[in-house]
Structures are given as C-alpha cells and as structure tokens.
Design an enzyme around this catalytic site. Sequence first.
Site, PDB file in Angstrom:
ATOM      1  N   ALA A 251       0.848  -1.183   0.000  1.00 16.27           N
ATOM      2  CA  ALA A 251       0.000   0.000   0.000  1.00 16.27           C
ATOM      3  C   ALA A 251       0.891   1.243   0.000  1.00 16.27           C
ATOM      4  O   ALA A 251       2.078   1.181   0.337  1.00 16.27           O
ATOM      5  CB  ALA A 251      -0.916  -0.007   1.219  1.00 16.27           C
TER       6      ALA A 251
ATOM      7  N   GLY B 167      -0.015  -5.108   0.589  1.00 21.67           N
ATOM      8  CA  GLY B 167      -1.185  -5.130  -0.289  1.00 21.67           C
ATOM      9  C   GLY B 167      -0.953  -5.891  -1.576  1.00 21.67           C
ATOM     10  O   GLY B 167      -1.901  -6.408  -2.167  1.00 21.67           O
TER      11      GLY B 167
ATOM     12  N   GLU C 275      -1.551  -9.408  -0.703  1.00 26.85           N
ATOM     13  CA  GLU C 275      -2.982  -9.552  -0.439  1.00 26.85           C
ATOM     14  C   GLU C 275      -3.810  -9.591  -1.717  1.00 26.85           C
ATOM     15  O   GLU C 275      -4.749 -10.387  -1.831  1.00 26.85           O
ATOM     16  CB  GLU C 275      -3.440  -8.428   0.493  1.00 26.85           C
TER      17      GLU C 275
ATOM     18  N   GLU D 249       3.554  -5.374   7.484  1.00 27.45           N
ATOM     19  CA  GLU D 249       2.802  -4.317   8.154  1.00 27.45           C
ATOM     20  C   GLU D 249       3.132  -4.150   9.633  1.00 27.45           C
ATOM     21  O   GLU D 249       3.181  -3.023  10.148  1.00 27.45           O
ATOM     22  CB  GLU D 249       1.290  -4.570   7.994  1.00 27.45           C
TER      23      GLU D 249
END
Length: 258
Positions: free
Chosen positions: A64, A109, A112, A132
Amino acid sequence: MNHVILEIADQIATVTINRPKSLNALNSETLSELKECFTELEGRKDVRVVILTGSGGKAFVAGADISEMVNATPAEGRAMSLLAMEAFSKLENMPQVTIAAVNGYALGGGCEIAMACDIRIAAENAVFGQPECGLGILPGFGGTQRLARLIGKGRAKELIFTCDRIDAQEAYRVGLANKVVPADRLMDACWEMAGKILSKGSYAVSVAKSVINAGQDMDLANGLRLEADAFGLAFSTHDKQEGMTAFLEKRPARLTDF
C-alpha cells in the site's frame, strides 16, 4: 483510468497496475480504479480469464502507499481497508478465473491482492511478504484472513508477526504460489494456463469456483450439500451433454456455455 491498464484479447483480460515509479503501490485512487475495472469485467461475457500483473520488471505490487497512510486518521485507515476489501472481493468472486502474474515484489497489499486471485504464478525473482507489523499496523487488505486459509494458521502467523520475506520457491513450497517460472516466461506461462482453462467447460469452471469459495466458510456437511446441488445443476447445461457425448464418441468436445 490513470493507474490501471485493461487489455482484452482472445477471451483473456490483462489488468496491469501501472504506477512503476511507486513500485505499483496501492493508493486509494488505484484501489478505486481496480474496483471499477473488476466491476466491468465481472459482467463481461467475452472474458473468461483475467490475468493481473504490475508494470515494470521489479514489482508486482510493493504494498500500500505509505505516503498516503502516514497521516491518515483511524477513520481514513478503516475506509481504505474497506475499499481494498471491496475491490479484492470482486476479484476473488468474479465468475472468471483470475491469475496473478507475480513479476517481482508482492509485499503487503501486493501479497494480499495476489491471494485474492484464484491462481498465482510467480517469476523466479518474486518476493512475498506481509511487512505491516514492522510499520506499527497489521495487514488490512485481507492478509490476516486469506494467508491463513492458503498456507495454514501457523505459517501465516509467523510471516505476519516476523515480517519475513520469502522468495518464489519458498512461496511455492508453502502453497502461496502455484508455479514458479523464469521471469522472461511469466506472461507466456500465464497465457498457457489461461488457454488450458479456456479449453474446459467455462460454466462448470465458474460454478466450481463459486462452490470452492463458498465452501471455505461452511462446515463439511453443508459444503458437500452445496456441491451436490451445483453438480445437479450442471446436468441441465449444453456443455454437460456435449462433453459426455464427445467423450463417448472419442472426439474433442465443443464446449460453449458461460
């Protein structure tokens, strides 16, 4: 769309996340564009396989966009998580088969969104991880849920708690990647996989996908009942009649349902 490129040919859609200067990091604008793109694709009958990749040779999606999140409020952080989850759920549940062409870093991300695809084919230089917790947060785009379902609770906790990165071969060993190929053959391998899938009964593949997905959240008895219902439904299709007749007649089947 500014950060997502959609190309369609021969019933295969290629979706490219195109932010190479940011290693294809996912910001809110890119997530919104992906949601829009997946919404369009899930309704298209001329697309049966979707290949998702990142631009450039270094990253699939490096994570992200930290520069957007650094000053975000709790409400803004939650809203970004929900936006990503909505986009990724569309990718996960669309009737088409989805293949992640992981061409480099798939971190945070990126890991993910790859996990939201049905199949992950990794280049030899691919790197997976959920970093994260090292940033004082936790995976928020589905990582705590999909990673454990794919590789088991223990391994998922280890990767998330330690923030360790794993290479493509280790990802294959633990079940995070379906296949590892040389980087210069990645897209060819994805197209070969797509071609194999396209030769099968598209309606049957689509229903099998939905049954597998739904069954993950059911106990075995209800999952088996769901499978029996879908199995019976398949007997109403042209492809069932054609596929079985072709088998008995020892000829290639002409499967057309979708």
